[in-house]
Scaffold this motif. Structure first.
Motif, PDB file in Angstrom:
ATOM      1  N   UNK A 101     -17.279   1.371  10.920  1.00  0.00           N
ATOM      2  CA  UNK A 101     -15.815   1.489  10.942  1.00  0.00           C
ATOM      3  C   UNK A 101     -15.215   0.220  11.542  1.00  0.00           C
ATOM      4  N   UNK A 102     -15.854  -0.280  12.586  1.00  0.00           N
ATOM      5  CA  UNK A 102     -15.368  -1.500  13.239  1.00  0.00           C
ATOM      6  C   UNK A 102     -15.393  -2.675  12.259  1.00  0.00           C
ATOM      7  N   UNK A 103     -16.435  -2.747  11.456  1.00  0.00           N
ATOM      8  CA  UNK A 103     -16.514  -3.805  10.443  1.00  0.00           C
ATOM      9  C   UNK A 103     -15.350  -3.694   9.459  1.00  0.00           C
ATOM     10  N   UNK A 104     -15.029  -2.462   9.038  1.00  0.00           N
ATOM     11  CA  UNK A 104     -13.899  -2.287   8.106  1.00  0.00           C
ATOM     12  C   UNK A 104     -12.584  -2.664   8.772  1.00  0.00           C
ATOM     13  N   UNK A 105     -12.451  -2.363  10.047  1.00  0.00           N
ATOM     14  CA  UNK A 105     -11.237  -2.747  10.779  1.00  0.00           C
ATOM     15  C   UNK A 105     -11.115  -4.275  10.811  1.00  0.00           C
ATOM     16  N   UNK A 106     -12.230  -4.940  11.115  1.00  0.00           N
ATOM     17  CA  UNK A 106     -12.217  -6.416  11.167  1.00  0.00           C
ATOM     18  C   UNK A 106     -11.767  -7.001   9.839  1.00  0.00           C
ATOM     19  N   UNK A 107     -12.377  -6.504   8.732  1.00  0.00           N
ATOM     20  CA  UNK A 107     -12.046  -7.060   7.408  1.00  0.00           C
ATOM     21  C   UNK A 107     -10.558  -6.905   7.122  1.00  0.00           C
ATOM     22  N   UNK A 108      -9.999  -5.769   7.546  1.00  0.00           N
ATOM     23  CA  UNK A 108      -8.573  -5.524   7.303  1.00  0.00           C
ATOM     24  C   UNK A 108      -7.702  -6.414   8.187  1.00  0.00           C
ATOM     25  N   UNK A 109      -7.958  -6.410   9.490  1.00  0.00           N
ATOM     26  CA  UNK A 109      -6.983  -7.048  10.383  1.00  0.00           C
ATOM     27  C   UNK A 109      -7.043  -8.577  10.367  1.00  0.00           C
ATOM     28  N   UNK A 110      -8.215  -9.171  10.191  1.00  0.00           N
ATOM     29  CA  UNK A 110      -8.247 -10.638  10.286  1.00  0.00           C
ATOM     30  C   UNK A 110      -7.596 -11.306   9.086  1.00  0.00           C
ATOM     31  N   UNK A 111      -7.820 -10.770   7.878  1.00  0.00           N
ATOM     32  CA  UNK A 111      -7.159 -11.380   6.715  1.00  0.00           C
ATOM     33  C   UNK A 111      -5.647 -11.091   6.763  1.00  0.00           C
ATOM     34  N   UNK A 112      -5.288  -9.894   7.191  1.00  0.00           N
ATOM     35  CA  UNK A 112      -3.879  -9.499   7.331  1.00  0.00           C
ATOM     36  C   UNK A 112      -3.156 -10.455   8.309  1.00  0.00           C
ATOM     37  N   UNK A 113      -3.762 -10.661   9.464  1.00  0.00           N
ATOM     38  CA  UNK A 113      -3.117 -11.493  10.493  1.00  0.00           C
ATOM     39  C   UNK A 113      -3.108 -12.976  10.103  1.00  0.00           C
ATOM     40  N   UNK A 114      -4.177 -13.425   9.435  1.00  0.00           N
ATOM     41  CA  UNK A 114      -4.211 -14.826   9.015  1.00  0.00           C
ATOM     42  C   UNK A 114      -3.038 -15.113   8.081  1.00  0.00           C
ATOM     43  N   UNK A 115      -2.802 -14.202   7.125  1.00  0.00           N
ATOM     44  CA  UNK A 115      -1.702 -14.404   6.175  1.00  0.00           C
ATOM     45  C   UNK A 115      -0.344 -14.314   6.874  1.00  0.00           C
ATOM     46  N   UNK A 116      -0.251 -13.509   7.923  1.00  0.00           N
ATOM     47  CA  UNK A 116       0.997 -13.477   8.704  1.00  0.00           C
ATOM     48  C   UNK A 116       1.232 -14.822   9.378  1.00  0.00           C
ATOM     49  N   UNK A 117       0.175 -15.320   9.999  1.00  0.00           N
ATOM     50  CA  UNK A 117       0.329 -16.556  10.789  1.00  0.00           C
ATOM     51  C   UNK A 117       0.583 -17.784   9.922  1.00  0.00           C
TER      52      UNK A 117
END
Ligand SMILES: [Fe+2]
Length: 234
Positions: free
Chosen positions: A48-64
């Motif tokens: 589950x943690x791996x799925x969270x990572x995949x979601x949040x890091x690409x999401x946040x990178x595109x925000x930044x």
């Protein structure tokens, strides 16, 4: 006081495809995953943690790289507002990097996990209640949809793992984004094979560690750090 995007209809948010609708959809998915994280232990929790990572890091990178620069351009207090979110993202990067390094038996793991959940929830509230409603006041529906398309495109090719040393602001994150994304996504593929085919696990783990080491080098090159400032510079 602008209205939180959490309680608005899709139409009010600019229609399907609007950056606000896309943001809220990801935030809802994250919320489900955080509940799942809470309900699992051991190996299942790792996944589950791996799925969270995949979601949040690409999401946040595109925000930044895509959204926050627009917010800084259209809002007089955009710098301060985005700085706050970037500090939260920085903490998420550091926590996940520490969790990966420490492994499943580290004594600080429960504290780090609890803090990770807390920061991710705070980050969603800050975006949905404070930041994104302010952006909504400045852009019309067509602009929100255009920005939504740009954000989505970048999100799809963004890095998927923590990179605490990379600048949270352009140009450093934009410059290092492509090589880091290729390395992260190769590692994701290798790790998926390792999980499915135990017999190749030892070789796969060597390859994965090698890719991680190269990513560490890219992260530390001067161009990757350009644009950062306190409190997110490491
Ligand atoms: Fe977000």
């Amino acid at each position: 006081m602008p209205r939180t995007i959490a309680e608005q209809t899709e139409h009010e948010l600019g229609g399907p495809g609007s950056v606000l609708v896309r943001q809220r959809k990801d935030h809802e998915e994250l919320d489900h995953l955080l509940h799942e994280l809470d309900a699992t232990t051991g190996r299942a929790q790792e996944e589950v943690l791996t799925r969270i990572d995949r979601l949040v890091f690409s999401h946040a990178f595109a925000e930044e790289t895509v959204l926050w620069p627009v917010i800084r351009r259209v809002l007089p207090d955009g710098d301060e507002l985005t700085r706050r979110i970037e500090a939260e993202h920085q903490e998420v990067n550091e926590l996940v990097a520490a969790l990966e390094e420490g492994g499943p038996d580290h004594p600080e793991r429960p504290v780090r996990l609890a803090r990770l959940v807390e920061v991710l929830q705070e980050d969603v509230r800050d975006e949905e209640d404070l930041l994104l409603p302010r952006l909504q006041e400045r852009l019309d529906a067509a602009e929100l949809r255009r920005l939504g398309r740009r954000w989505e495109l970048v999100r799809r090719v963004a890095p998927t793992r923590p990179h605490p040393t990379v600048s949270r602001r352009p140009p450093g994150n934009a410059l290092s984004g492509l090589p880091l994304s290729l390395l992260d996504r190769s590692r994701d593929a290798v790790d998926a094979v390792v999980r499915r085919v135990p017999v190749v696990a030892p070789a796969g783990q060597v390859v994965s560690r090698g890719l991680a080491a190269v990513a560490g080098l890219v992260e530390r090159t001067p161009p990757a750090r350009r644009g950062d400032g306190p409190p997110t510079a490491r």
